[in-house]
Design a protein around this motif. Structure first.
Motif, PDB file in Angstrom:
ATOM      1  N   GLN B 126       0.829  -1.131   0.047  1.00  0.00           N
ATOM      2  CA  GLN B 126       0.032  -0.083   0.009  1.00  0.00           C
ATOM      3  C   GLN B 126       0.951   1.281  -0.162  1.00  0.00           C
ATOM      4  O   GLN B 126       0.621   2.003  -0.828  1.00  0.00           O
ATOM      5  N   ALA B 298       1.922   3.923   8.432  1.00  0.00           N
ATOM      6  CA  ALA B 298       0.795   3.686   8.986  1.00  0.00           C
ATOM      7  C   ALA B 298      -0.360   4.649   8.154  1.00  0.00           C
ATOM      8  O   ALA B 298      -1.627   4.164   7.951  1.00  0.00           O
ATOM      9  N   PHE B 301      -1.464   3.367   4.812  1.00  0.00           N
ATOM     10  CA  PHE B 301      -2.360   2.283   4.944  1.00  0.00           C
ATOM     11  C   PHE B 301      -3.673   2.526   5.191  1.00  0.00           C
ATOM     12  O   PHE B 301      -4.598   2.221   4.683  1.00  0.00           O
ATOM     13  N   MET B 302      -3.898   3.694   6.038  1.00  0.00           N
ATOM     14  CA  MET B 302      -5.220   4.083   6.442  1.00  0.00           C
ATOM     15  C   MET B 302      -5.633   4.874   5.100  1.00  0.00           C
ATOM     16  O   MET B 302      -7.143   4.511   5.104  1.00  0.00           O
ATOM     17  N   SER B 304      -5.893   4.045   2.491  1.00  0.00           N
ATOM     18  CA  SER B 304      -6.338   2.911   1.382  1.00  0.00           C
ATOM     19  C   SER B 304      -8.088   2.810   1.681  1.00  0.00           C
ATOM     20  O   SER B 304      -8.792   2.406   0.804  1.00  0.00           O
ATOM     21  N   GLY B 305      -8.420   3.244   2.772  1.00  0.00           N
ATOM     22  CA  GLY B 305      -9.892   3.416   3.342  1.00  0.00           C
ATOM     23  C   GLY B 305     -10.334   1.969   4.127  1.00  0.00           C
ATOM     24  O   GLY B 305     -11.412   1.686   4.180  1.00  0.00           O
ATOM     25  N   ILE B 306      -9.170   0.983   3.963  1.00  0.00           N
ATOM     26  CA  ILE B 306      -9.812  -0.222   4.420  1.00  0.00           C
ATOM     27  C   ILE B 306      -9.326  -0.312   5.999  1.00  0.00           C
ATOM     28  O   ILE B 306      -8.290   0.076   6.355  1.00  0.00           O
ATOM     29  N   GLU B 307     -10.423  -0.895   6.649  1.00  0.00           N
ATOM     30  CA  GLU B 307     -10.187  -1.060   7.873  1.00  0.00           C
ATOM     31  C   GLU B 307      -9.193  -2.320   8.169  1.00  0.00           C
ATOM     32  O   GLU B 307      -9.469  -3.269   7.481  1.00  0.00           O
TER      33      GLU B 307
END
Lengths: 492, 492
Positions: B126, B298, B301-302, B304-307
């Motif tokens: 990501q 971090a 990664f956040m 990306s919108g994916i929890e």
């Protein structure tokens, strides 16, 4: 260590600093700090008691003394890997096997549902010699990369949706909102035929089916209960193509459905998956999990020549805890409780459906229940914002519930298995009150249902409670995405 | 439950029936049944005490009372997921962060080294927006499918070696047996240049580097200690290509190397990885693990919108146990012990190298040690069968050791951190005796080294102790693969 070291604000500050921001918290505008739990109750730092209606991991009740004792005693004695012989490992495997059809006799112990589903894929790939996997619409099977790839619930959120070519998404067998509904003469066959057609299309493109994977009841996908007979037919098509049927019981296994120990058994006595994966409730919170399969699949995996070693999987502590969970389930007849309380809860929820136009569908099976909220019973317009509002208002009244599904409009109930009729009364009483208020605000009445289109049916990256619509407003958070008209009605 | 429910034969029978045959057992011809353990000792069902020289998971000693107590107390109070605020989570993250360079400040708690390394890959993909991963020869990073793909230790064993196109294998920075050896003027640069060249080749083919991943010290790969400065140079090349450096500390972290808390710190103060993964020793056997990274990684990664949700990861029990492990490490100065006993052990092993032609190389760093056995010190012919013989004979004398590496000829020491000088004396004394006997049987002497070619340097699917050569014979097991000439010498 005391139950609380920091004041809540400090905990939040440290969490922001040191914990990955992708790890979402419940009720992010005003998160809850839980310091202890017992049975179906959780307690915050001020001693406020919450009724837990969502935690299917604390299966036999939070901090059950028998489970704690079994874990603590074994931790004192021995905790090592499965490269040594230990009776707990084989005893526990025997116990699990006894709950399953005879054919499912070989266990692999791992640490999480994600590890279990990944191993299930590896078993399927090796056994079949094929690569293609069929998964269901809205499915969620875990967080490791191989499972994100077969979890539309996750991968549709990615900006650069790069779906892997060997993954194929079949329609969810949802008889309420799906392609074939309750009025269809044979939805089980219709949905299974979709899988059959998909297999043909895969073959035409030169693919070969390794597996069909589905939760026995779809949970994150919206508490969907597939029509009985669907799995049998799918399994037949998939096996004919050389693939295997993987039943994911991570969320729904261990007696939750009340009538049976495993949710796949709801499909009928004649259905036996090739691989079953287990997780969440298996250790009442202890990190453990299991994959069970047939001798044939296990032997084929062995024939690859590659050893499977899982450092923590099947250690004596995990097995002791797993056995204690099975003991408590039996001793306290929690499967029976799930059946009885589940039926009672279903009755209460059906009454809510009669009374409230917002309640579009009730899907219950033991202590697995979904309440789908809609703004229009004909168009099935998802009442997403309203579902979030219900969740937030219940939280204010110390009841923990969540909303999920592709439109986040399905209230999801999966409480600890010691949930009582009184708990059900309390929950449904509060729900009734909140729904009444919401319907008044929306001007929703039977025979006069508003047809308000929801602003978006696509899930957006937001907090765990999907609070991008009404929520922010009602709680003073503000949101650029809210619909002022709805918000006004709600506030009034 | 009593320590033993079944007689050993019954345990073996049930294991064969119910546990996946790919899950190998130590000493499969005569496995050990362990019923309890304490400190660096394990006890079988007959009360025989084994000195444990291999279990790096029982880091602060088997069943350490402080760790057991911390776990039991928290299990009684609360064990739930990280969607609620809890002080243990942030306290533990703070504690871990304090052991690392400041830049590495964001934690993701997971359940196993495999989950950690898979998440590290997801973070790298990501953050970089790239796909290609560089891994080292003989590397092992875990058992989930994404990690088998970057673990040559595993994937070279597959019959239909289908290496993923986006995975690239760089030479192991092994200065004993590798491409550039101790006599090379600058092996660190030479090995790093190999990575640089590999990046160029990947670019030429249109690939883009997401990550370089390596264990800080290669463990299963043969207890390899990379030359200092290698990681810095690799990191520079990888970052220039837009990728990140992932240091896998799953086997070697938490003070084992003695001089430092993390093994990557052996490379020099100026080296900071972008992602560090932890595992095995972190919870002294409790299934837990962690990924630590920078704020930048971090946040990407956040975005990306994916929890990211991990059901068990970072629960209050795991965090309490993790803190207790750190407390014991400090209170008992176990890193200091690893340094002192490690140095003493190194001295003893160096003496063995002087004395025994079979000992080709000694690689020690604290309580991480490798003893590479060779039949010819010039040709470095791996003494695979002899290494297996050593392991079996030590087991008969109640000492647990394993052999690993691509040729399974490296005796691998990674005992609990409470290992003493007396334990080292005992182990090396027995080793001395066994090596003497083996060399007599082989007719091996200094200046008269036999040049016996080993039948195969490729690892074969066999039992955990790789007993396909001499072993079967000496223990009456029989083996079609043995070399009768060597076997005769050994038996004489």
């Amino acid at each position: 260590m005391s139950a609380e070291t920091f004041v809540k604000g400090k905990t939040i500050e440290l969490r922001k600093k040191h914990i990955g921001p992708s790890c979402k918290i419940f009720f992010s505008h005003d998160p809850i700090k839980i310091v202890k739990a017992k049975g179906q109750y959780m307690y915050d730092e001020k001693g406020r008691r919450y009724l837990d209606c969502i935690n299917n991991v604390a299966h036999v009740g939070h901090c059950h003394p028998d489970v704690v004792k079994a874990g603590a005693q074994q931790m004192e004695l021995l905790n090592t890997n499965s490269r040594f012989l230990h009776d707990n490992l084989v005893l526990y495997a025997q116990r699990l096997q006894a709950t399953l059809p005879d054919k499912l006799s070989v266990c692999y112990f791992v640490n999480s549902g994600s590890e279990a589903n990944d191993l299930a894929l590896r078993l399927a790939w090796q056994y079949s010699g094929h690569k293609d996997v069929i998964t269901l619409e809205n499915a969620y099977h875990g967080h490791v990369s191989s499972l994100i790839a077969i979890s539309p619930y996750k991968f549709i959120q990615l900006s650069d949706t790069e779906q892997i070519q060997s993954v194929h998404v079949a329609p969810s067998p949802d008889v309420y909102r799906g392609k074939y509904r309750a009025d269809h003469p044979d939805p089980a066959s219709a949905y299974a035929d979709e899988v059959k057609d998909m297999i043909h299309r895969v073959h035409e493109k030169g693919g070969k089916i390794a597996a069909f994977i589905a939760e026995s009841l779809q949970s994150c996908g919206g508490q969907v209960i597939p029509p009985p007979g669907y799995f049998q037919q799918v399994a037949q098509h998939v096996r004919q193509a050389g693939g295997v049927f993987i039943a994911d019981e991570v969320q729904v296994g261990f007696g939750r459905v009340g009538t049976h120990f495993w949710a796949f058994q709801l499909q009928g006595e004649d259905f036996v998956p090739d691989i079953v994966t287990m997780g969440k409730p298996i250790g009442n919170g202890h990190p453990m999990s299991c994959v069970v399969t047939t001798k044939e699949v296990a032997e084929s995996f062995m024939a690859s020549g590659i050893e499977y070693f899982n450092t923590f999987g099947g250690n004596p502590v995990s097995c002791a805890i797993g056995m204690a969970v099975l003991d408590v389930l039996e001793k306290e007849d929690l499967q029976g409780n799930a059946l009885r309380v589940g039926r009672y809860l279903t009755g209460l929820l059906e009454e809510q459906k009669e009374k409230h136009p917002l309640v579009g569908d009730i899907r219950c099976q033991g202590l697995f229940a979904g309440v789908e909220l809609v703004k229009d019973r004909l168009k099935l317009t998802p009442a997403t914002a309203e579902a979030q509002e219900v969740i937030y208002r219940l939280k204010e009244q110390c009841i923990l519930l969540s909303a999920d599904g592709p439109h986040r409009n399905v209230l999801k109930l999966k409480p600890p298995m010691c949930f009582t009729k009184e708990d059900a009364d309390l929950l449904v009483g509060k729900l009734d009150h909140i729904l009444t208020e919401l319907e008044e605000a929306l001007g929703l009445k039977f025979h006069n249902a508003l047809s308000v289109e929801n602003e978006s049916s696509k899930r957006k990256p937001t907090d765990e409670n999907g609070r991008q619509h009404l929520g922010g407003l009602a709680h003073g958070g503000g949101s650029s995405q809210e619909d002022p008209q709805i918000a006004k009605r709600i506030r009034s």
